[in-house]
Structure formats: structure tokens, C-alpha cells
Design a protein around this motif. Structure first.
Motif, short mmCIF file in Angstrom:
data_model
loop_
_atom_site.label_atom_id
_atom_site.label_comp_id
_atom_site.label_asym_id
_atom_site.label_seq_id
_atom_site.Cartn_x
_atom_site.Cartn_y
_atom_site.Cartn_z
N HIS A 22 -14.43 6.01 -11.80
CA HIS A 22 -14.65 5.01 -10.76
C HIS A 22 -15.28 3.75 -11.34
O HIS A 22 -14.84 2.63 -11.07
CB HIS A 22 -15.54 5.61 -9.67
CG HIS A 22 -15.79 4.72 -8.51
ND1 HIS A 22 -17.02 4.63 -7.89
CD2 HIS A 22 -14.97 3.87 -7.86
CE1 HIS A 22 -16.94 3.75 -6.90
NE2 HIS A 22 -15.71 3.28 -6.85
N PHE A 23 -16.31 3.95 -12.16
CA PHE A 23 -16.98 2.81 -12.78
C PHE A 23 -16.00 1.99 -13.64
O PHE A 23 -16.03 0.77 -13.63
CB PHE A 23 -18.15 3.29 -13.66
CG PHE A 23 -19.28 3.90 -12.89
CD1 PHE A 23 -19.60 3.46 -11.61
CD2 PHE A 23 -20.04 4.93 -13.44
CE1 PHE A 23 -20.64 4.03 -10.90
CE2 PHE A 23 -21.08 5.50 -12.74
CZ PHE A 23 -21.39 5.06 -11.47
N LEU A 24 -15.17 2.71 -14.35
CA LEU A 24 -14.22 2.01 -15.22
C LEU A 24 -13.25 1.14 -14.41
O LEU A 24 -12.97 -0.01 -14.76
CB LEU A 24 -13.46 3.01 -16.09
CG LEU A 24 -12.43 2.42 -17.07
CD1 LEU A 24 -13.10 1.40 -17.99
CD2 LEU A 24 -11.76 3.51 -17.90
N HIS A 25 -12.77 1.72 -13.33
CA HIS A 25 -11.90 0.95 -12.45
C HIS A 25 -12.60 -0.32 -11.98
O HIS A 25 -12.01 -1.41 -12.00
CB HIS A 25 -11.48 1.79 -11.24
CG HIS A 25 -10.30 2.69 -11.51
ND1 HIS A 25 -10.41 3.89 -12.16
CD2 HIS A 25 -8.99 2.56 -11.22
CE1 HIS A 25 -9.22 4.46 -12.26
NE2 HIS A 25 -8.33 3.67 -11.69
N ILE A 26 -13.82 -0.16 -11.54
CA ILE A 26 -14.56 -1.32 -11.04
C ILE A 26 -14.71 -2.37 -12.14
O ILE A 26 -14.46 -3.57 -11.94
CB ILE A 26 -15.96 -0.89 -10.54
CG1 ILE A 26 -15.82 -0.02 -9.29
CG2 ILE A 26 -16.82 -2.12 -10.23
CD1 ILE A 26 -17.11 0.68 -8.90
N SER A 27 -15.09 -1.91 -13.33
CA SER A 27 -15.36 -2.87 -14.40
C SER A 27 -14.10 -3.63 -14.80
O SER A 27 -14.18 -4.72 -15.36
CB SER A 27 -15.94 -2.14 -15.62
OG SER A 27 -14.92 -1.41 -16.29
N MET A 28 -12.95 -3.03 -14.54
CA MET A 28 -11.69 -3.72 -14.86
C MET A 28 -11.13 -4.49 -13.67
O MET A 28 -10.08 -5.13 -13.77
CB MET A 28 -10.65 -2.71 -15.34
CG MET A 28 -11.04 -1.99 -16.62
SD MET A 28 -9.80 -0.76 -17.09
CE MET A 28 -8.41 -1.82 -17.51
N GLY A 29 -11.81 -4.40 -12.55
CA GLY A 29 -11.32 -5.07 -11.35
C GLY A 29 -10.09 -4.41 -10.75
O GLY A 29 -9.26 -5.05 -10.13
N LEU A 30 -10.03 -3.08 -10.94
CA LEU A 30 -8.90 -2.34 -10.38
C LEU A 30 -9.26 -1.70 -9.05
O LEU A 30 -10.42 -1.40 -8.79
CB LEU A 30 -8.45 -1.25 -11.37
CG LEU A 30 -7.90 -1.74 -12.71
CD1 LEU A 30 -7.73 -0.56 -13.65
CD2 LEU A 30 -6.59 -2.46 -12.48
N GLY A 31 -8.26 -1.48 -8.24
CA GLY A 31 -8.47 -0.83 -6.96
C GLY A 31 -7.14 -0.44 -6.37
O GLY A 31 -6.09 -0.68 -6.97
N SER A 32 -7.18 0.16 -5.19
CA SER A 32 -5.94 0.59 -4.55
C SER A 32 -5.05 -0.61 -4.23
O SER A 32 -5.53 -1.60 -3.70
CB SER A 32 -6.22 1.33 -3.25
OG SER A 32 -6.72 2.59 -3.52
N THR A 33 -3.78 -0.48 -4.53
CA THR A 33 -2.86 -1.58 -4.25
C THR A 33 -1.95 -1.29 -3.07
O THR A 33 -1.21 -2.15 -2.64
CB THR A 33 -1.99 -1.91 -5.47
OG1 THR A 33 -1.39 -0.70 -5.93
CG2 THR A 33 -2.83 -2.52 -6.58
N HIS A 34 -1.98 -0.07 -2.61
CA HIS A 34 -1.25 0.16 -1.35
C HIS A 34 -2.15 0.89 -0.38
O HIS A 34 -2.78 1.89 -0.72
CB HIS A 34 0.07 0.89 -1.57
CG HIS A 34 -0.07 2.21 -2.23
ND1 HIS A 34 -0.26 2.35 -3.57
CD2 HIS A 34 -0.06 3.45 -1.73
CE1 HIS A 34 -0.35 3.61 -3.89
NE2 HIS A 34 -0.24 4.32 -2.78
N ILE A 35 -2.20 0.34 0.81
CA ILE A 35 -3.11 0.90 1.80
C ILE A 35 -2.40 2.01 2.54
O ILE A 35 -1.22 1.91 2.88
CB ILE A 35 -3.60 -0.19 2.77
CG1 ILE A 35 -2.44 -0.78 3.55
CG2 ILE A 35 -4.32 -1.27 2.02
CD1 ILE A 35 -2.86 -1.82 4.54
N GLU A 36 -3.11 3.07 2.75
CA GLU A 36 -2.54 4.22 3.43
C GLU A 36 -3.43 4.62 4.57
O GLU A 36 -4.65 4.68 4.42
CB GLU A 36 -2.43 5.41 2.45
CG GLU A 36 -1.16 5.41 1.65
CD GLU A 36 -1.23 6.47 0.57
OE1 GLU A 36 -2.18 7.27 0.58
OE2 GLU A 36 -0.34 6.48 -0.29
N ARG A 37 -2.81 4.95 5.65
CA ARG A 37 -3.58 5.52 6.75
C ARG A 37 -4.15 6.84 6.28
O ARG A 37 -3.52 7.57 5.51
CB ARG A 37 -2.68 5.77 7.96
CG ARG A 37 -2.14 4.48 8.53
CD ARG A 37 -2.30 4.44 10.04
NE ARG A 37 -1.69 3.24 10.59
CZ ARG A 37 -2.28 2.50 11.53
NH1 ARG A 37 -3.46 2.84 11.97
NH2 ARG A 37 -1.67 1.45 12.02
#
Length: 804
Positions: A377-392
Motif C-alpha cells: 500500500h505504501f509503495l503504491h502511494i509513494s508512486m502515486g498509484l491508485g485504482s483506475t476503475h471504480i467498482e460498486r
DNA sequence: CTGACTTTGTCCG
DNA sequence: CTGGCGGACAAAGTCAG
């Protein structure tokens, strides 16, 4: 670890938990020290404060352990971790997706804004929505005093004596929210609402279409008349001026704004993402008179941060190129990222990490100190990554209800409330046609210490009686644990999870084989000890994962925990060993079910009542035709005996009509000798659906025939899956000890060593007890009972949510 | 050791 | 006087196999 040298940092620790959380919008440049002083003064000495202090010290110890671990890290470990991180980083980089345009929209001070809109007198006053006990949100004027969501009203009043507190009006917020969502749907029909006041949208597709639109489609008129009409539907009194009272003095409108002939505003919007979002916010304001803020970014994590950037009534776009994202992330405080809260912030802070760039620099260290999921999770944040498709969100996983009240110590009240909660929960479950196998009781005592106790049944349950049968036992166990002192409660809650419907839809058919195999495995692997008395293998009573049913172990727990939950002395009734409790509880379940069922409810008309539960595989057979059902059991039995199963899809199809448990009893016992199945009263009673009716009117002697040493008996108990057998088996078995069973209810020694007979006695005894306990209570009346009677001194909170 | 389960804690709005 | 509710998820402990 045992040093516990946290006293030096306890003062600072106190601050980090209790102090004002000013990282949110509208809290810049205010007198933090003065505010914190007031918060401290109003908090010091309270039970809440003491508990916060305790929790803070636990966090401090966690940090100490982490630092200790850090000190032992070698260069070699670190470089190995570094390599791992770099590998992962490049993998993630390859998969970076900047193609989507994600928007996070957040209504500004939502509840407060709605209340202000409907009562303009509030406009220039500091106000908050909530109660003296808790605030849901505050307006920006109040935030200047340090008044914010999640703060009790009485403290807010000390910070800001002129604060106006408006009670929550949930129905109103829901209605406004529905209007806002209509606008969202025009930009993304699959938008993801996070609460009443915020949502994620993927506007990529909308932008695609938008590019081809003629300019006339991009003009919005807002004549005042149409606005009035819209609001006329919503409430009786409408401000005829059309446009709202202005919430925020600075509403920068960077789009051209004209006046048309009718006096309404005309806005023209372009085709880019920012223009589309501006248009969306404009339409929201036209429709509701409320302002929203928005963030536009290539993923959800970033969009969320962006929406906070120009709050209130503003928006921010982070452009979709890698360098822009990297730059944006660098100086971002980790606390701004959704998912990093107080505790994580503090842990990272102890490592010198406050910004996302630090996060990136220390990834190797973090990979060694935190769990895999955490550092990923931390690594994703540090790279500015996140979910790109929103799902219900998928199917819900649990449903619960809980209530806070003034101190409650009386047993009668506690059981009555427990029942009330079960009833409320049963209603909610019915609305969504859900049934769950795990029932969890939650208790919070007057010292704010929280406990949960769960029990998993072999069958999914949903009715008040079924829930209460379990919850009441869990409660009773906790009461017994501290007796003779009472439980001094300030909150009680009931939760249901492990939903059957969720399992049903999934790969159930294939799992039937596995299910039966599992049972088989249980039987064979435990058959070697099947000559031992059954009771040694009974599951633990609810709430006793810690082996506190054993007096000596209760002492041990006291030593370890040493807080108010543990009785100062023993707390275990004479003769109430784990074994006694188990049979007691098993009986209690069936007893309650029977009692409740007989006392009040005719069988409910819910969907699932059209099915019968197989006593062998514990699955529901969706038929009410007894011949079909019996055929199922036949096949199930032959499946069990032959190590396979013959279930077919057609058997599971829903049948029409209805039947009674009594019929089930008659046919099933007529066609299948219980002893042949190894069924026993305990087994049947464990299963709320099958147990009640089968057991009714059964001749104890017949049931006695189901030998106690039969592996199936034990499997039935184990198959509850919940409480597992006691850690330390009772050394002596009553079965070999002659007639010396003591009833846990009446405390009288029974002249039998036959478990079935003994259980029947306990049943009768419990019957008396439950009737006595509940008999004096008026039937629960939801309308009058939400306002608690005399001893419920405190307020009941319902439907409270925060908005920022 | 692994998987299943319970309990506690964190976080969100 | 008065410090919430409801949901998801993860960590950590325990037990059975």
C-alpha cells in the motif's frame, strides 16, 4: 518490551490522540494551542480520556517494538529488501495507467449546508449538525473555532459558546443526496457513491462523447422559476429568490456568467475535463443550492486528495502525465492520503516519514517493518498509484446495529436491550433478504473498553428469535464471567456476518462435495478418540476463545489483562465448567428458539422459510415437499456413508407452498431412524432451523439411542464452526463419575449421569429462567422504546454520519 | 505449516 | 450531564489437521 518506558512520551501521546485534527479544510491558521488547551481541560479525568490514554500507550508500545525491530536490521537485509522494492516498483511502473479521468466529488460541509440552506438565519453563525454528545459536521465559520466533525457538542460549546447545534435530519440529506446523484449519473452512470455527500466518477467515456457535442448542449440556463419548482417538490417553504443563500463568500466563478432575459444565469462550458466537472458542480448548485468540490486525477487515490485541495466550492485537476503525478506526490503529507490515519501517521512519523517522498525513500525499511499488504500500500502511494476503475462494492459482508446509552447494569434491562437490537437487526436483514451464520455481540463498558464475542452456527439465521437465541447466550456468558459484579455497559451491539446468500451464489455446487468430505475427514480423523466421552469434544461456549471457563485460566487472564472486564474473583459458577456451559448453551439455543417461536411469532413469510434444512449436510433444500426433502436426505446419507454425495441442482430449486416443522419431524423421524444418522438432540438443537421442530415432542429415550460416542454427534457440534473445543479438556468425565450433574441454571444436583436426560432438565430449568427473565418485560415497542425508559439515561444515536 | 476462525484494532464518512 | 454508528479490512492468536 517489558520496559514500558512510555511515560516519557505519554504526554505527547496524549496530544496525538486527543488534540485537534486540523489537517482538513477550513482549519488553517487558527489558534491550535489555545484550542488544544480547552479540549484537554474538558477531557481530563473523564473515563473516555483515560481510555484514550491507554490506547495511546498501546500504540506507543507498538512503536517501541517497531524501533527495536529496526535496530536489529542488517545491511544485508536492507539491500535485499531494496532489491525487492525496486523489482516491484518497476513492475508497477510498467502497469501504470494514466488513461482514465477519475473525479472525486465532495459536497461542502454537507449536512451543515443543507440546514443553512433551509434556515438562512444560520448563514452567518457558527453552527454544527449533531447533538451535545456528538457532532456530524460543522460549517466553516465554526471550524475557525476548532469545531469539527467527530467532536462532542459539549466540547464544541466550550470552544465556541455561540455555536448553534442543529439536530440531524437524515431523511432530508438523503433526499438532497438523491438529487445530486442524478447529476452524477449524467457524467458516469456507474458512479460510485461513498456516502450521502461524496462519490467517485469515471468521466473518461463522457469526455469522449462530449467532444462531439454542439455548443448548444453546453449551455445551461437557470431561470429562477424552474429552481423554485424543483424545490417546491422537496419542501413546503421555498425561498422565492431562486438562488441559494451563499454559503461561502468567495465563490470564484471562472466560467463566463451572464444574465439572460428571464434573470437566470447562463453558463457556457467547454469540452475538457475541467469544464465538464465545473459544469457538473454548477448543475449541482442549480439543483440543490449547495456547493461541491471536486478533484480530477488519473486514479481514485489522487482524485480524493485533489478534491480536498480547493475546498470549499473549488476543484483541482492533476494532469495525466507521469511527471506531474510524481511532482504532486512529493510534498504531500502522508496523512492526506485516504487510508492513512492517526496511528499509521504516528508510526511513520517515528521513522521520520511525514511526506510521500519520504515514503518512497524508505520503502526498503518499510518492507521489513510492515506486513506485505501494508508496504505494498505504501509503495503504491509513494508512486502515486491508485485504482483506475471504480467498482460498486460487491455484496455486503455484514450487517449490524449498536446503541449507546447511559450506564446499564441491570440484567433484565441488558437482556431486554439485547432482544431489541436483535429485533432491529432482524428487520434490517429482512429488508435485504439476508441470513448469516455468524452472530457477534459487541459490548462497551462504562470505561469505554470494547469486547466482541462471536458464535458461528451451522445454518444461516435471520429472525429475532434466532439472533436472540445466540446473542443472549453470548451476553449471558459475559455476565457470568464477571459475576457477582454486574456488567456496567454503555453500548451494546449485534452483528451478523457470513451471509448464506453470498455463499449460495458462489461456487456452492462444487463445494458440496468438499463440504461432505470435510465432514468425513472430521469423523475419521477423530474416530480414534470416539470412545472418549463426547463432552470433551464439545465446542467452547460462546465468547470463550480465551479459555476463561476454567477457573484457573480466568485467574491467568486477570493477570494478563487486569482490567475491568475480568472479575476480581473467579466469576465462574460452582459446577459450571466448560462442559456444563456447553450443554447449557446448546440447550439454551434450542430453548430460546422454541420459546420465542411458541410465544409470539407464527412462521414468518420470508423467502427462506420456504426451504428446509437438511440435518445431514446442514444445507437448505429449497423445497417444502417432504417427499423431495426426504429424498434429499436419503441421498445425503448415502453420500455420507459412501464418501460422496448425490446432490443435484434440481433438488436445490425452490419449491412452493409452506410446511410446518412438525411435519418435518413426523416424516423425517418416520423415514429415517435418528440413530442411523447419528443424529442427536444436541446436533439438532445446534441447527436453528432443523433443531426446533425435530426436537419437539421427541421421546428422550429414542434420542438417547444416538450414542454419545458416535463421531457424527461430535461432528455436528464441531460443524458449528464457531466455538472450538476447550483448550484444556476437563480431566474427569461426569459420565464415569456417577450421578453428580449439577444444573447450571437451578444449581441443583441431578440424579442422573445421562446427558440427554440432564439436558432435558436444563431445558426445563432454562425455560423457567428465560420466562422469568423476559416475562416481566413489556413486549418491545419500537416507537416508544427508541426513547429509552427510566434507566436508559443517555441519548440514543441513530443515523449519525460524518460529513466534512 | 496452513487454513479456518475469533478478537482486536484501524480507518472511513 | 453529555465522547457515535455502521461497514470493511488486516493483524494476531489459536486450534485442527
Amino acid at each position: 518490551m517489558a520496559t514500558g518506558g512510555t511515560s516519557s512520551s505519554s504526554e505527547e501521546g496524549f496530544l496525538s490522540r486527543m488534540a485537534l485534527n486540523d489537517n482538513k479544510a477550513g482549519m488553517e491558521g487558527l489558534n491550535r494551542d489555545k484550542i488544544n488547551k480547552i479540549i484537554m481541560e474538558s477531557s481530563k479525568g473523564s473515563r473516555f480520556y483515560e481510555n484514550e490514554l491507554k490506547k495511546e500507550q498501546q500504540v506507543n508500545q507498538r512503536i517501541e517494538r517497531m524501533m527495536l525491530q529496526k535496530a536489529h536490521i542488517t545491511e544485508q537485509q536492507l539491500s535485499k529488501a531494496q532489491a525487492q522494492v525496486e523489482k516491484m516498483t518497476s513492475d508497477l511502473e510498467r502497469g501504470r495507467d494514466l488513461s482514465r479521468v477519475i473525479v472525486h466529488v465532495d459536497m461542502d460541509a454537507f449536512y451543515a449546508a443543507v440546514e443553512t440552506r433551509d434556515c438562512p438565519d444560520l448563514m452567518d453563525k457558527p453552527m454544527a449538525v449533531g447533538s451535545m454528545s456528538m457532532l456530524s459536521t460543522s460549517n466553516y465559520h465554526a471550524r475557525k473555532f476548532g469545531v469539527r466533525a467527530a467532536m462532542p457538542g459539549f466540547i464544541a460549546k466550550k470552544l465556541c459558546p455561540n455555536l448553534v447545534i442543529v439536530p440531524t435530519n437524515f431523511d432530508k440529506y438523503r433526499a438532497v443526496s438523491a438529487e445530486v446523484r442524478e447529476v452524477f449519473a449524467d457524467y458516469d452512470p456507474h458512479f460510485l457513491p461513498m456516502s450521502l455527500d461524496e462519490a467517485y466518477l469515471d468521466i473518461s467515456d463522457h469526455l469522449e462523447q462530449r467532444r462531439g457535442w454542439p455548443e448548444t448542449d453546453l449551455v445551461y440556463l437557470s431561470p429562477s422559476l424552474s429552481l423554485v419548482e424543483e424545490h417546491g417538490d422537496l419542501q413546503e417553504t421555498v425561498e422565492v429568490e431562486g438562488l441559494s443563500p451563499v454559503l461561502f463568500e468567495n465563490s470564484p466563478s471562472s466560467s463566463p456568467c451572464l444574465q439572460d432575459a428571464a434573470g437566470g444565469e447562463v453558463e457556457v462550458f467547454g469540452t475538457c475535463a475541467e469544464e465538464a466537472v465545473r459544469e457538473m458542480r454548477f448543475r449541482i448548485e442549480q439543483k440543490t443550492s449547495l456547493t461541491a468540490s471536486a478533484g480530477i486525477a488519473p486514479n481514485m487515490m489522487l482524485a480524493k486528495v485533489c478534491s480536498d485541495k480547493n475546498k470549499p466550492n473549488g476543484q483541482y485537476k492533476l494532469s495525466s502525465n507521469r511527471q506531474a503525478v510524481i511532482d504532486f506526490i512529493q510534498d504531500l503529507p502522508v496523512r492526506k492520503v485516504s487510508g492513512i490515519g492517526k496511528v499509521t501517521e504516528k508510526m511513520l512519523g517515528a521513522l521520520g516519514i511525514t511526506s510521500c517522498s519520504h515514503l518512497g525513500q524508505e520503502m526498503a525499511l518499510l518492507a521489513l517493518l510492515f506486513s506485505e499488504t501494508s508496504w505494498h500500500h505504501f509503495l503504491h502511494i509513494s508512486m502515486g498509484l491508485g485504482s483506475t476503475h471504480i467498482e460498486r462494492d460487491g455484496e455486503r459482508k455484514s450487517m449490524s446495529t449498536e446503541r449507546t446509552f447511559g450506564e446499564m447494569s441491570a440484567l433484565k434491562e441488558q437482556f431486554s436491550l439485547c432482544r431489541e437490537l436483535c429485533q432491529d437487526l432482524a428487520q434490517d436483514l429482512q429488508k435485504e433478504a439476508l441470513k448469516g451464520k455468524t452472530v457477534t455481540l459487541k459490548l462497551k463498558n462504562v470505561n469505554f473498553e470494547v469486547k466482541t464475542r462471536a458464535w458461528t452456527l451451522p445454518c444461516a439465521v435471520a429472525t429475532t428469535e434466532e439472533l436472540f437465541a445466540v446473542a443472549k447466550d453470548l451476553l449471558k456468558t459475559e455476565i457470568d464471567n464477571v459475576s457477582p459484579q454486574p456488567l456496567r455497559l454503555r453500548l451494546m451491539g449485534v452483528r451478523v456476518s457470513s451471509f448464506a446468500s453470498a455463499d449460495d451464489k458462489k461456487p456452492l455446487q462444487k463445494s458440496i462435495v468438499g463440504f461432505l468430505h470435510k465432514k468425513q475427514t472430521n469423523s475419521s480423523s477423530t474416530s480414534q478418540i470416539s470412545h472418549k466421552p463426547v463432552k470433551e469434544h464439545l465446542p467452547k461456549p460462546p465468547g470463550l476463545t480465551q479459555p476463561s471457563a476454567c477457573p484457573s485460566l480466568v485467574q491467568q487472564r486477570q493477570g494478563q489483562e487486569g482490567h475491568a472486564w475480568v472479575p476480581s474473583r473467579g466469576g465462574v459458577e460452582v459446577g459450571r465448567t466448560g462442559e456444563d456451559q456447553q450443554s447449557f448453551l446448546q440447550r439454551a439455543h434450542a430453548q430460546s428458539l422454541r420459546l420465542q417461536a411458541e410465544r409470539e411469532d407464527p412462521p414468518e413469510k420470508g423467502d427462506w422459510n420456504d426451504s428446509l434444512t437438511c440435518p445431514v449436510c446442514f444445507r437448505e433444500v429449497n423445497t417444502t415437499e417432504l417427499t423431495v426433502f426426504n429424498r434429499h436426505i436419503d441421498q445425503c446419507l448415502s453420500g455420507v456413508t459412501m464418501g460422496q454425495n448425490n446432490h443435484t441442482d434440481t433438488e436445490l430449486e425452490r419449491g412452493p407452498s409452506s410446511t410446518t416443522g412438525l411435519l418435518l419431524y413426523e416424516t423425517s423421524t418416520a423415514n429415517i431412524p435418528l440413530s442411523a444418522v447419528g443424529l442427536n438432540p444436541v446436533c439438532l438443537n445446534t441447527c436453528p432451523n432443523g433443531g426446533v421442530s425435530i426436537h419437539r415432542g421427541t421421546d428422550p429415550n429414542t434420542l438417547k439411542g444416538s450414542s454419545q460416542s458416535d463421531p457424527h454427534v461430535r461432528d455436528c457440534l464441531l460443524s458449528t464452526g464457531g466455538p472450538r473445543p476447550m483448550t484444556t479438556p476437563k480431566p474427569e468425565s461426569r459420565d464415569h463419575r456417577g450421578p453428580a450433574l449439577t444444573c447450571p441454571v437451578c444449581q441443583e444436583t441431578q440424579d442422573t449421569n445421562d446427558l440427554t436426560l440432564f439436558n432435558l432438565h436444563v431445558d426445563l430449568c432454562l425455560n423457567q429462567e428465560v420466562l422469568h427473565e423476559l416475562g416481566g418485560l413489556a413486549p418491545v415497542d419500537r416507537t416508544t422504546h427508541t426513547a429509552p425508559p427510566a434507566a436508559h439515561k443517555g441519548l440514543c444515536f441513530r443515523d449519525v454520519l460524518f460529513t466534512e
